[in-house]
Write a protein that holds these residues in place. Sequence first.
Motif, PDB file in Angstrom:
ATOM      1  N   THR A   1       0.822  -1.209   0.000  1.00 42.46           N
ATOM      2  CA  THR A   1       0.000   0.000   0.000  1.00 42.46           C
ATOM      3  C   THR A   1       0.855   1.257   0.000  1.00 42.46           C
ATOM      4  OG1 THR A   1      -1.731  -1.194   1.171  1.00 42.46           O
ATOM      5  CG2 THR A   1      -1.872   1.208   1.167  1.00 42.46           C
ATOM      6  N   LEU A   2       1.955   1.236   0.746  1.00 45.39           N
ATOM      7  CA  LEU A   2       2.877   2.370   0.737  1.00 45.39           C
ATOM      8  C   LEU A   2       3.357   2.634  -0.683  1.00 45.39           C
ATOM      9  CD1 LEU A   2       5.368   2.169   3.777  1.00 45.39           C
ATOM     10  CD2 LEU A   2       3.667   3.905   3.308  1.00 45.39           C
ATOM     11  N   LEU A   3       3.777   1.563  -1.348  1.00 45.40           N
ATOM     12  CA  LEU A   3       4.292   1.668  -2.708  1.00 45.40           C
ATOM     13  C   LEU A   3       3.222   2.178  -3.657  1.00 45.40           C
ATOM     14  CD1 LEU A   3       7.221   0.055  -2.998  1.00 45.40           C
ATOM     15  CD2 LEU A   3       6.023  -0.755  -5.025  1.00 45.40           C
ATOM     16  N   TRP A   4       2.059   1.585  -3.529  1.00 50.72           N
ATOM     17  CA  TRP A   4       0.934   1.952  -4.398  1.00 50.72           C
ATOM     18  C   TRP A   4       0.582   3.424  -4.223  1.00 50.72           C
ATOM     19  CZ3 TRP A   4      -4.182   3.313  -3.040  1.00 50.72           C
ATOM     20  CH2 TRP A   4      -5.104   3.310  -4.106  1.00 50.72           C
TER      21      TRP A   4
ATOM     22  N   ARG B   1       2.461   5.826  -3.028  1.00 53.65           N
ATOM     23  CA  ARG B   1       3.567   6.684  -3.430  1.00 53.65           C
ATOM     24  C   ARG B   1       3.541   6.915  -4.938  1.00 53.65           C
ATOM     25  NH1 ARG B   1       8.722   4.231  -0.908  1.00 53.65           N
ATOM     26  NH2 ARG B   1       7.511   4.669   0.979  1.00 53.65           N
ATOM     27  N   GLU B   2       3.295   5.859  -5.674  1.00 54.71           N
ATOM     28  CA  GLU B   2       3.302   5.979  -7.134  1.00 54.71           C
ATOM     29  C   GLU B   2       2.025   6.618  -7.660  1.00 54.71           C
ATOM     30  OE1 GLU B   2       4.443   2.405  -9.110  1.00 54.71           O
ATOM     31  OE2 GLU B   2       6.153   2.066  -7.781  1.00 54.71           O
TER      32      GLU B   2
ATOM     33  N   HIS C   1      -4.428  11.830  -3.262  1.00 58.78           N
ATOM     34  CA  HIS C   1      -5.187  10.592  -3.314  1.00 58.78           C
ATOM     35  C   HIS C   1      -6.523  10.708  -2.585  1.00 58.78           C
ATOM     36  CE1 HIS C   1      -5.901   6.287  -1.879  1.00 58.78           C
ATOM     37  NE2 HIS C   1      -6.307   6.385  -3.106  1.00 58.78           N
TER      38      HIS C   1
ATOM     39  N   VAL D   1     -10.234  10.152  -4.149  1.00 55.80           N
ATOM     40  CA  VAL D   1     -11.172   9.144  -3.655  1.00 55.80           C
ATOM     41  C   VAL D   1     -12.516   9.788  -3.311  1.00 55.80           C
ATOM     42  CG1 VAL D   1     -11.661   7.563  -1.752  1.00 55.80           C
ATOM     43  CG2 VAL D   1      -9.412   7.574  -2.803  1.00 55.80           C
TER      44      VAL D   1
ATOM     45  N   ALA E   1     -14.266  10.940  -6.585  1.00 54.85           N
ATOM     46  CA  ALA E   1     -14.747   9.786  -7.340  1.00 54.85           C
ATOM     47  C   ALA E   1     -15.963   9.175  -6.646  1.00 54.85           C
ATOM     48  CB  ALA E   1     -13.633   8.743  -7.490  1.00 54.85           C
ATOM     49  N   SER E   2     -15.936   9.152  -5.332  1.00 59.62           N
ATOM     50  CA  SER E   2     -17.047   8.567  -4.586  1.00 59.62           C
ATOM     51  C   SER E   2     -18.297   9.431  -4.658  1.00 59.62           C
ATOM     52  CB  SER E   2     -16.643   8.343  -3.126  1.00 59.62           C
ATOM     53  OG  SER E   2     -15.631   7.357  -3.053  1.00 59.62           O
TER      54      SER E   2
ATOM     55  N   THR F   1     -16.089   5.507   1.753  1.00 58.71           N
ATOM     56  CA  THR F   1     -14.652   5.542   1.455  1.00 58.71           C
ATOM     57  C   THR F   1     -13.823   4.954   2.587  1.00 58.71           C
ATOM     58  OG1 THR F   1     -14.440   7.739   2.440  1.00 58.71           O
ATOM     59  CG2 THR F   1     -14.905   7.643   0.079  1.00 58.71           C
TER      60      THR F   1
ATOM     61  N   ILE G   1     -12.797   6.724   4.872  1.00 61.40           N
ATOM     62  CA  ILE G   1     -12.020   7.845   5.387  1.00 61.40           C
ATOM     63  C   ILE G   1     -12.784   8.384   6.590  1.00 61.40           C
ATOM     64  CG2 ILE G   1     -11.207  10.186   4.880  1.00 61.40           C
ATOM     65  CD1 ILE G   1     -11.046   9.388   1.927  1.00 61.40           C
TER      66      ILE G   1
ATOM     67  N   ILE H   1     -12.645  15.010 -12.444  1.00 61.19           N
ATOM     68  CA  ILE H   1     -12.671  13.641 -11.929  1.00 61.19           C
ATOM     69  C   ILE H   1     -12.749  12.626 -13.065  1.00 61.19           C
ATOM     70  CG2 ILE H   1     -15.173  13.327 -11.569  1.00 61.19           C
ATOM     71  CD1 ILE H   1     -12.242  12.159  -9.333  1.00 61.19           C
TER      72      ILE H   1
ATOM     73  N   VAL I   1     -10.065   9.734 -13.180  1.00 60.25           N
ATOM     74  CA  VAL I   1     -10.453   8.321 -13.113  1.00 60.25           C
ATOM     75  C   VAL I   1      -9.727   7.537 -14.201  1.00 60.25           C
ATOM     76  CG1 VAL I   1     -12.344   6.706 -13.540  1.00 60.25           C
ATOM     77  CG2 VAL I   1     -12.670   8.601 -11.956  1.00 60.25           C
TER      78      VAL I   1
ATOM     79  N   ASP J   1      -3.707   1.662 -12.126  1.00 57.49           N
ATOM     80  CA  ASP J   1      -4.013   0.410 -11.427  1.00 57.49           C
ATOM     81  C   ASP J   1      -3.820  -0.799 -12.334  1.00 57.49           C
ATOM     82  OD1 ASP J   1      -4.484   1.474  -8.980  1.00 57.49           O
ATOM     83  OD2 ASP J   1      -6.671   1.363  -9.055  1.00 57.49           O
TER      84      ASP J   1
END
Lengths: 157, 157
Positions: free
Chosen positions: B25-28, B30-31, B43, B47, B50-51, B71, B73, B115, B119, B126
């Motif tokens: 998740t950190l990697l994802w 970050r990129e 990010h 999110v 988009a939601s 979400t 969040i 958005i 997306v 992804d």
Amino acid sequence: MKTADNTFSFDKAEDSPGFLLWQVTLLWQRELKKALEKHDLTHAQYVLMASIHWLALHHEQVTQIVLSAHTKIDPMTTSTVLRTLQAKGFLFRQEHATDTRAKTVGLTESGKKVIKQAVRTVEKFDATFFGPLGEKTHDFNKKLLLLLKQKENGPEE
Amino acid sequence: MKTADNTFSFDKAEDSPGFLLWQVTLLWQRELKKALEKHDLTHAQYVLMASIHWLALHHEQVTQIVLSAHTKIDPMTTSTVLRTLQAKGFLFRQEHATDTRAKTVGLTESGKKVIKQAVRTVEKFDATFFGPLGEKTHDFNKKLLLLLKQKENGPEE
DNA sequence: TGCATTTAATATGTTAACATATTATATTTG
DNA sequence: CAAATATAATATGTTAACATATTAAATGCA
């Protein structure tokens, strides 16, 4: 449920691995945070201490950059969190024997005691959290490793 | 590699699903962060937008608490990030029709335009990031959903 | 050898994620 | 109906994660 809008290629948010991955991690972090409260450690602090302990068993000199590479916590965050841990008396930072730019990091006796207890807490927590996967846990790990490895072309510890 | 230390029950950190999940998740994140820069979105902002867009296609009134639940969040973060997005002119917040405590949130035309482009960026990102999973992606999603669902039915505080 | 390039660590600043507490309103129930 | 309880949003404060830039020392290479 079809709509006139074509913004999303997924018909359900639940089909998006990115969204799911992130949500699971949010949940995991939130609950792990509570589990770590009794040790007075944040997750980042836990990861760094556990990694220092781990690496110390396999390496000689654990520097901040080695820690950063191992945990994937960026060097700046590593630096600041380690300073906090030093203030708590859980670790020491001393000049590296041959590279004077670097700092060798190690756990104090107090730190070792704390991390051993915390590791038990986290392993118990993870067993519960990932329990639903059952014997498929290994397969889950393999997929995660696959995603990690794709970006891994640099030097490893 | 056996050692005299018995702190860890895993012989390798790579066998710990929690550690792996968090690292991926950190990697994802970050990129993805870099990929979203061109849209001037973080990010969390992505999110939420988009939601909102998603929920607006399926619900009538999107409130902050509904967004937070969808979400995952937390409500406080949701509140502050939405305020930022409002300042950017990407959304509006107006009083809810029947519940005056609540605020109904919606995208402006400008927000919708942004958005939709974002997306596309994220779905492309992804697809690349999770590409290594191939046709096993669906199975990966299922496991993540399993972990998510356990909490929904589980003991509530 | 000397100079350019890398590298280890960190100062500074931004956004996120969360806890705790508060305000105002809605809902439940005695 | 009134009082107790629950809920939606947010003020305030902490730590994390990261970008950018800097300092000082190690390494590369011409």
